[in-house]
Design a protein around this motif. Structure first.
Motif, PDB file in Angstrom:
ATOM      1  N   CYS A 217       0.826  -1.200   0.000  1.00 48.96           N
ATOM      2  CA  CYS A 217       0.000   0.000   0.000  1.00 48.96           C
ATOM      3  C   CYS A 217       0.861   1.250   0.000  1.00 48.96           C
ATOM      4  CB  CYS A 217      -0.978   0.005   1.171  1.00 48.96           C
ATOM      5  SG  CYS A 217      -0.275  -0.326   2.789  1.00 48.96           S
ATOM      6  N   ASP A 218       0.346   2.258  -0.648  1.00 52.67           N
ATOM      7  CA  ASP A 218       1.025   3.526  -0.840  1.00 52.67           C
ATOM      8  C   ASP A 218       0.084   4.608  -0.319  1.00 52.67           C
ATOM      9  OD1 ASP A 218       2.519   5.643  -1.763  1.00 52.67           O
ATOM     10  OD2 ASP A 218       1.908   5.430  -3.845  1.00 52.67           O
ATOM     11  N   VAL A 219       0.538   5.385   0.661  1.00 48.12           N
ATOM     12  CA  VAL A 219      -0.306   6.431   1.223  1.00 48.12           C
ATOM     13  C   VAL A 219      -0.283   7.644   0.304  1.00 48.12           C
ATOM     14  CG1 VAL A 219      -0.685   7.955   3.198  1.00 48.12           C
ATOM     15  CG2 VAL A 219       0.104   5.610   3.564  1.00 48.12           C
ATOM     16  N   ASP A 220      -1.445   8.186   0.035  1.00 49.78           N
ATOM     17  CA  ASP A 220      -1.561   9.386  -0.794  1.00 49.78           C
ATOM     18  C   ASP A 220      -0.543  10.422  -0.322  1.00 49.78           C
ATOM     19  OD1 ASP A 220      -2.475  12.104  -1.510  1.00 49.78           O
ATOM     20  OD2 ASP A 220      -4.226  11.095  -2.324  1.00 49.78           O
ATOM     21  N   PRO A 221       0.300  10.932  -1.230  1.00 46.89           N
ATOM     22  CA  PRO A 221       1.364  11.863  -0.823  1.00 46.89           C
ATOM     23  C   PRO A 221       0.862  13.089  -0.066  1.00 46.89           C
ATOM     24  CG  PRO A 221       1.700  11.137  -3.084  1.00 46.89           C
ATOM     25  CD  PRO A 221       0.359  10.625  -2.665  1.00 46.89           C
ATOM     26  N   VAL A 222      -0.310  13.598  -0.409  1.00 45.41           N
ATOM     27  CA  VAL A 222      -0.860  14.758   0.294  1.00 45.41           C
ATOM     28  C   VAL A 222      -1.154  14.404   1.748  1.00 45.41           C
ATOM     29  CG1 VAL A 222      -2.769  16.400   0.398  1.00 45.41           C
ATOM     30  CG2 VAL A 222      -1.827  15.720  -1.823  1.00 45.41           C
ATOM     31  N   VAL A 223      -1.739  13.247   1.954  1.00 43.78           N
ATOM     32  CA  VAL A 223      -2.041  12.775   3.309  1.00 43.78           C
ATOM     33  C   VAL A 223      -0.751  12.490   4.075  1.00 43.78           C
ATOM     34  CG1 VAL A 223      -3.122  10.926   4.660  1.00 43.78           C
ATOM     35  CG2 VAL A 223      -4.258  11.811   2.612  1.00 43.78           C
ATOM     36  N   ALA A 224       0.193  11.824   3.413  1.00 43.36           N
ATOM     37  CA  ALA A 224       1.452  11.462   4.067  1.00 43.36           C
ATOM     38  C   ALA A 224       2.237  12.687   4.503  1.00 43.36           C
ATOM     39  CB  ALA A 224       2.293  10.612   3.114  1.00 43.36           C
ATOM     40  N   LYS A 225       2.238  13.717   3.670  1.00 41.31           N
ATOM     41  CA  LYS A 225       2.983  14.937   4.010  1.00 41.31           C
ATOM     42  C   LYS A 225       2.358  15.652   5.193  1.00 41.31           C
ATOM     43  CE  LYS A 225       4.943  19.136   1.993  1.00 41.31           C
ATOM     44  NZ  LYS A 225       5.097  19.952   0.751  1.00 41.31           N
ATOM     45  N   ALA A 226       1.040  15.662   5.229  1.00 37.85           N
ATOM     46  CA  ALA A 226       0.345  16.346   6.311  1.00 37.85           C
ATOM     47  C   ALA A 226       0.377  15.549   7.606  1.00 37.85           C
ATOM     48  CB  ALA A 226      -1.098  16.623   5.909  1.00 37.85           C
ATOM     49  N   ASP A 227       0.439  14.220   7.492  1.00 40.77           N
ATOM     50  CA  ASP A 227       0.310  13.375   8.677  1.00 40.77           C
ATOM     51  C   ASP A 227       1.104  12.077   8.519  1.00 40.77           C
ATOM     52  OD1 ASP A 227      -0.542  12.243  11.044  1.00 40.77           O
ATOM     53  OD2 ASP A 227      -2.503  11.629  10.259  1.00 40.77           O
ATOM     54  N   PRO A 228       2.448  12.155   8.574  1.00 44.65           N
ATOM     55  CA  PRO A 228       3.256  10.943   8.411  1.00 44.65           C
ATOM     56  C   PRO A 228       3.034   9.913   9.516  1.00 44.65           C
ATOM     57  CG  PRO A 228       4.625  12.796   9.083  1.00 44.65           C
ATOM     58  CD  PRO A 228       3.278  13.362   8.745  1.00 44.65           C
ATOM     59  N   ALA A 229       2.523  10.347  10.681  1.00 43.61           N
ATOM     60  CA  ALA A 229       2.267   9.415  11.780  1.00 43.61           C
ATOM     61  C   ALA A 229       1.086   8.509  11.490  1.00 43.61           C
ATOM     62  CB  ALA A 229       2.017  10.189  13.074  1.00 43.61           C
ATOM     63  N   ILE A 230       0.440   8.678  10.339  1.00 43.12           N
ATOM     64  CA  ILE A 230      -0.637   7.777   9.949  1.00 43.12           C
ATOM     65  C   ILE A 230      -0.154   6.327   9.942  1.00 43.12           C
ATOM     66  CG2 ILE A 230      -0.143   8.024   7.464  1.00 43.12           C
ATOM     67  CD1 ILE A 230      -3.105   7.746   6.904  1.00 43.12           C
ATOM     68  N   GLU A 231       1.131   6.121   9.649  1.00 47.89           N
ATOM     69  CA  GLU A 231       1.678   4.759   9.617  1.00 47.89           C
ATOM     70  C   GLU A 231       1.575   4.096  10.983  1.00 47.89           C
ATOM     71  OE1 GLU A 231       5.766   2.336   8.410  1.00 47.89           O
ATOM     72  OE2 GLU A 231       5.709   4.532   8.271  1.00 47.89           O
ATOM     73  N   GLY A 232       1.880   4.843  12.040  1.00 46.01           N
ATOM     74  CA  GLY A 232       1.789   4.291  13.378  1.00 46.01           C
ATOM     75  C   GLY A 232       0.361   3.910  13.737  1.00 46.01           C
ATOM     76  N   ARG A 233      -0.599   4.730  13.336  1.00 42.56           N
ATOM     77  CA  ARG A 233      -2.002   4.430  13.633  1.00 42.56           C
ATOM     78  C   ARG A 233      -2.479   3.206  12.853  1.00 42.56           C
ATOM     79  NH1 ARG A 233      -2.307   9.841  12.837  1.00 42.56           N
ATOM     80  NH2 ARG A 233      -3.709   9.659  11.038  1.00 42.56           N
ATOM     81  N   LEU A 234      -2.000   3.046  11.637  1.00 44.14           N
ATOM     82  CA  LEU A 234      -2.339   1.858  10.870  1.00 44.14           C
ATOM     83  C   LEU A 234      -1.792   0.605  11.550  1.00 44.14           C
ATOM     84  CD1 LEU A 234      -1.670   3.080   7.203  1.00 44.14           C
ATOM     85  CD2 LEU A 234      -3.896   2.590   8.230  1.00 44.14           C
ATOM     86  N   ASN A 235      -0.564   0.694  12.033  1.00 44.94           N
ATOM     87  CA  ASN A 235       0.044  -0.449  12.725  1.00 44.94           C
ATOM     88  C   ASN A 235      -0.774  -0.866  13.949  1.00 44.94           C
ATOM     89  OD1 ASN A 235       2.140  -0.402  10.883  1.00 44.94           O
ATOM     90  ND2 ASN A 235       3.550   0.677  12.241  1.00 44.94           N
ATOM     91  N   GLN A 236      -1.274   0.120  14.684  1.00 48.67           N
ATOM     92  CA  GLN A 236      -1.982  -0.158  15.937  1.00 48.67           C
ATOM     93  C   GLN A 236      -3.499  -0.159  15.769  1.00 48.67           C
ATOM     94  OE1 GLN A 236       1.727  -0.387  17.134  1.00 48.67           O
ATOM     95  NE2 GLN A 236       0.034  -0.945  18.444  1.00 48.67           N
ATOM     96  N   HIS A 237      -3.989  -0.209  14.554  1.00 44.36           N
ATOM     97  CA  HIS A 237      -5.430  -0.136  14.323  1.00 44.36           C
ATOM     98  C   HIS A 237      -6.176  -1.221  15.091  1.00 44.36           C
ATOM     99  CE1 HIS A 237      -9.117   0.737  12.030  1.00 44.36           C
ATOM    100  NE2 HIS A 237      -9.297  -0.580  11.999  1.00 44.36           N
ATOM    101  N   LYS A 238      -5.653  -2.412  15.112  1.00 49.86           N
ATOM    102  CA  LYS A 238      -6.283  -3.543  15.797  1.00 49.86           C
ATOM    103  C   LYS A 238      -5.488  -3.993  17.021  1.00 49.86           C
ATOM    104  CE  LYS A 238      -8.785  -7.321  16.435  1.00 49.86           C
ATOM    105  NZ  LYS A 238     -10.150  -7.253  17.012  1.00 49.86           N
ATOM    106  N   VAL A 239      -4.178  -4.039  16.891  1.00 53.61           N
ATOM    107  CA  VAL A 239      -3.318  -4.566  17.957  1.00 53.61           C
ATOM    108  C   VAL A 239      -2.790  -3.411  18.795  1.00 53.61           C
ATOM    109  CG1 VAL A 239      -1.269  -5.916  18.485  1.00 53.61           C
ATOM    110  CG2 VAL A 239      -2.681  -6.508  16.500  1.00 53.61           C
ATOM    111  N   LYS A 240      -3.233  -3.369  20.054  1.00 54.01           N
ATOM    112  CA  LYS A 240      -2.861  -2.263  20.940  1.00 54.01           C
ATOM    113  C   LYS A 240      -2.245  -2.737  22.256  1.00 54.01           C
ATOM    114  CE  LYS A 240      -6.470   0.893  19.222  1.00 54.01           C
ATOM    115  NZ  LYS A 240      -7.016   0.042  18.158  1.00 54.01           N
ATOM    116  N   THR A 241      -2.476  -3.988  22.613  1.00 59.13           N
ATOM    117  CA  THR A 241      -2.023  -4.487  23.913  1.00 59.13           C
ATOM    118  C   THR A 241      -1.338  -5.842  23.765  1.00 59.13           C
ATOM    119  OG1 THR A 241      -4.036  -5.744  24.417  1.00 59.13           O
ATOM    120  CG2 THR A 241      -4.050  -3.389  24.956  1.00 59.13           C
ATOM    121  N   LEU A 242      -0.708  -6.255  24.850  1.00 60.09           N
ATOM    122  CA  LEU A 242      -0.062  -7.564  24.877  1.00 60.09           C
ATOM    123  C   LEU A 242      -1.099  -8.683  24.745  1.00 60.09           C
ATOM    124  CD1 LEU A 242       2.889  -8.341  25.062  1.00 60.09           C
ATOM    125  CD2 LEU A 242       2.625  -8.616  27.531  1.00 60.09           C
TER     126      LEU A 242
END
Length: 320
Positions: A217-242
């Protein structure tokens, strides 16, 4: 100069083809192709796939934390995508002329590297069924100066990412790349910083015939530039705890990757950490211990207590 084949009879009298070796030139590539299976965008805090079909944010988060079911699914999607997008390449190459590599890692595989294993397996299943040469796998190595620092990479803005990457060394078997078509695969592109670092290594390689970069997947460059931390939220979308990681382990389709190793080590509650460690079977426990030592995490003060818990568990079970 075009390659030619000599035809030799085998013991049964059937003619078989033996390709001559690929010419090894000293030329370097001047461009590369970049492709992605999905294009992700964001609207009102909702992330969705603008192209490529339905994309599971839950599945992506599980995949990033060791879920082999999703690593396999995404790996197969990339293989099918490549068979369609690069059909001409697979139709005309000789054996071992197409190499597939994940983005670099040291010894502990990334989630993307485990996904790429499935991609290569799927590609070779399809190609062998069509009586075509198989593709090879190539490991690119990455030597970070601060092993645990990249745990926070997905939450960083572009300048911080590039600053970390400036202190990273990469290496690859350049001799094996002579005469080869290289396909490098990663799970996501946000700022493009990691891709740029890898391309700096690959462009000067002599004899590399073509280079293709593919992202799940490739994040829309406009979105990525404004909010690069979107990657972290995608990583933790489902998995948040041990407990979320323990649920993946319980499926029997779990495999350690560098992200989930660091996620486990970062847990603040030592009691919960100990319970999790004791719940692991011998194979997963030993693999975790091997990986934390491989990456020199035992030198980092913040991990010492947790690594001692792992070490004690390994020794008490007499599996090392």
């Amino acid at each position: 100069m075009d390659e030619v084949s000599t035809h030799l009879p085998d013991k049964t009298g059937t003619r078989r083809t033996r390709p001559r070796s690929t010419p090894r030139t000293d030329t370097t590539i001047e461009s590369h192709r970049t492709r992605s299976v999905y294009r992700l965008t964001q609207e009102d805090d909702r992330v969705y796939a603008a192209s490529g079909g339905d994309f599971s944010l839950e599945g992506y988060s599980l995949f990033k934390h060791g879920d082999e079911r999703w690593a396999r699914r995404f790996g197969h999607e990339i293989a099918n995508f490549l068979m369609a997008a690069e059909s001409d390449l697979f139709a005309r190459v000789r054996s071992d002329e197409v190499l597939v590599a994940s983005f670099p890692y040291k010894y502990v595989p990334t989630a993307a590297a485990l996904m790429v294993d499935h991609t290569v397996t799927r590609l070779n299943h399809i190609l062998s069924g069509e009586n075509k040469p198989s593709v090879g796998y190539l490991h690119a190595f990455k030597y970070p100066w601060w092993p645990s620092g990249e745990h926070y990479f997905a939450h960083m803005e572009e300048k911080a990412r590039r600053r970390i990457l400036d202190n990273v060394e990469l290496s690859i078997d350049k001799d094996r790349l002579r005469g080869a078509h290289l396909i490098i695969v990663d799970d996501i592109r946000v700022t493009g910083a990691t891709q740029d670092k890898f391309l700096q290594l690959l462009y000067p390689v002599k004899g590399l015939r073509s280079l293709t970069v593919v992202f799940l997947c490739d994040v829309d460059p406009v979105v990525a530039k404004a909010d690069p931390a979107i990657e972290g939220r995608l990583n933790q979308h489902k998995v948040k705890t041990l407990d979320d990681v323990a649920a993946i382990v319980a499926t029997g389709e779990f495999q350690w990757n560098i992200r989930v190793v660091k996620f486990v080590l970062e847990q603040r509650t030592v009691k919960d950490f100990g319970v999790f460690i004791r719940s692991l079977n011998n194979g997963l426990l030993l693999a975790l211990y091997k990986y934390v030592v491989f990456n020199d995490y035992h030198f980092e003060r913040k991990y010492k207590r947790r690594i001692q818990i792992i070490r004690s568990a390994v020794e008490s079970r007499r599996i090392i």
